[in-house]
Design an enzyme around this catalytic site. Sequence first.
Site, PDB file in Angstrom:
ATOM      1  NE  ARG A   1      -3.364   2.606   1.271  1.00  0.00           N
ATOM      2  CZ  ARG A   1      -3.601   2.836   2.571  1.00  0.00           C
ATOM      3  NH1 ARG A   1      -3.135   3.937   3.147  1.00  0.00           N
ATOM      4  NH2 ARG A   1      -4.276   1.976   3.306  1.00  0.00           N
TER       5      ARG A   1
ATOM      6  CG  ASP B   1      -2.030  -1.041   1.086  1.00  0.00           C
ATOM      7  OD1 ASP B   1      -2.297  -1.490  -0.046  1.00  0.00           O
ATOM      8  OD2 ASP B   1      -2.621  -1.413   2.111  1.00  0.00           O
TER       9      ASP B   1
END
Length: 438
Positions: free
Chosen positions: A390, A315
């Site tokens: 993100r 991530d």
Amino acid sequence: MDLKITPAKNLSGTISMPGDKSISHRAVMLGALAHGVTCLENFLPGEDCLSTVKCLSALGAKFITAAKDKIYIHGQGLTGLTEPFEVLDAGNSGTTLRLLSGILAGQPFFSTLTGDASLCRRPMGRVVKPLTQMGAKIWGRQDGNYPPLAIRGEKLKGIHYDLPVASAQVKSAILLAGLFAAGKTSVTEPAPTRDHTERMLKFFEAKIYLTNNTIQIEGGRLLGPKNIYIPGDISAAAFFLVAGTIVPGADITLTKVGINPTRTGIIEVLKKMGADITIFNQQELNNEPFADLRVKAAPLKGVSIGGKLIPRLIDEIPILAVAAAYAQGDTVIRDAAELKVKESNRLATVAEELRKFGTKMTELADGLIIRGGERDALQGAECFSHKDHRIAMAMAVAGLAAQGQTLIKDTECIATSFPDFEQALNTLRVGAYCHTPL
Ligand code: S3P
């Protein structure tokens, strides 16, 4: 909503991080499956985890919110869930949909799961296949490959499953189904992925064993209630580790950040690139280690990464790409094709957005080559989040060290994992100290 970022003259101070997203999901699920009242502290009140709470509420678990980040769960035990009246909506959250599929596969009732446009484009065959092998009946769009999913839970039987992709979500779905299966269920991973499910199942005294890269669970036992302190999210901290490295003169401390070794790839790579990160005040609660992290500005150099390291920072690749853009030399990221099936195709969206700052990038079938430049070579840009939290936060950090203003469009998505991101950034801009006691 847009987020305007002006270059940061400095970043300093101490802030705590919101609770870990992965651990928050799992704590809600296991709290709901255990008997009695489980208390969660430093729970992440982001939209993804609230989707999990909503789904478990619809399945009969009772939640009391004592504070934004403190909730009590009245678990009804392994046989306590009830058939939901409504369609369960996982929103943007792959973790909610995939892990819940594992639980629902073992329930004696019918349920349906859906999500937003992004989630409905993400592959679900990877959980449908093993859960079907265990005995569940699951239907979904395109032959069970995409949500919505309709699940008719059954009496499951334990299986052994070799994971074709390194995925903590798939591993967790199988282990959670294994809680309801007759006999033993085991999963072998091609590379270690985040092990929060295993750690928390152990904490709840489930019969779970680990040998090398295989995890085995025997169904039928989950004890509770338990109190859980959720460490700060290292994936949220990653944005500030990079910001603290690339903003000249920065010196910031992030308190109580989870340092589970299956998640610390980002710290290892940033250090290899030259980052000045100190880990101190190490502690452990409910089987999860955490610590304070201090980061000071430092020059970076490019690195090459791939292989088994990738699942340990999966991530963090968007924000790592930002660090690479400010590093000297090239950074090569390989073996990261999984990024194509995240909240957005992150290989494509990172490349598209970082190019707007003037960074030269090559998109590979399984990664990226980022051509680093001088610290002051990046120009502020107008970016688009692609509705991916993100990407939005990574580009905001890129803007902190660029020349001129940056504007990130469509930043509502940040609330899925870090509702207070902008506030945390502003706290560090004025050098404040903000402490959340344990
Ligand atoms: C997660 C696992 C990872 C990660 C996701 C959260 C989890 O997904 O990308 O943000 O909580 O298990 P995969 O397991 O699909 O790689």
